[in-house]
Write a protein that holds these residues in place. Structure first.
Motif, short mmCIF file in Angstrom:
data_model
loop_
_atom_site.label_atom_id
_atom_site.label_comp_id
_atom_site.label_asym_id
_atom_site.label_seq_id
_atom_site.Cartn_x
_atom_site.Cartn_y
_atom_site.Cartn_z
N THR A 1 22.86 -28.22 -31.97
CA THR A 1 22.25 -27.94 -33.27
C THR A 1 20.75 -28.17 -33.22
O THR A 1 19.97 -27.37 -33.74
N ILE B 1 20.03 -32.74 -39.48
CA ILE B 1 21.25 -33.11 -38.77
C ILE B 1 21.85 -34.39 -39.35
O ILE B 1 23.07 -34.49 -39.55
N TRP C 1 30.55 -26.85 -39.68
CA TRP C 1 29.22 -27.22 -39.17
C TRP C 1 28.48 -25.98 -38.67
O TRP C 1 27.33 -25.75 -39.01
N ASN C 2 29.16 -25.19 -37.84
CA ASN C 2 28.52 -23.99 -37.27
C ASN C 2 28.13 -23.00 -38.35
O ASN C 2 27.08 -22.35 -38.25
N VAL D 1 24.94 -24.25 -39.90
CA VAL D 1 23.78 -23.99 -39.03
C VAL D 1 23.34 -22.54 -39.16
O VAL D 1 22.14 -22.26 -39.26
#
Length: 86
Positions: free
Chosen positions: A10, A27, A49-50, A53
């Motif tokens: 990340t 983060i 999470w992805n 991002v």
């Protein structure tokens, strides 16, 4: 995938867009709000999470992604239709 791997990947993606200090803060906030500081990463957590991002890389405000922002001592729920207080 372990937390350190997810964090490093990340950071690699966010650094060119947000710089070191902002990326590190993002983060930390994402870990608190998306993973609930959960040390156990499962497929669902990693996918969420992805997706977060990807949204960040499209310049979507972090508050819209997490659904949370703070103003003074208040924790506020926000969404895309809400002006984020600063």
């Amino acid at each position: 995938m372990e937390w350190s791997e997810l964090k490093n990947e990340t950071l690699r993606l966010l650094l060119p867009v947000y710089g070191d200090r902002e990326s590190t803060s993002i983060i930390r906030i994402m870990k608190e709000d998306i993973l609930n500081d959960n040390a156990i990463l499962d497929v669902e957590n990693i996918n969420e999470w992805n997706e977060a991002v990807k949204r960040l890389l499209n310049h979507e405000p972090l508050a819209y992604i997490t659904g949370i922002t703070f103003f003074l001592n208040l924790k506020l729920t926000v969404g895309p239709g809400v002006l984020i207080p600063r």
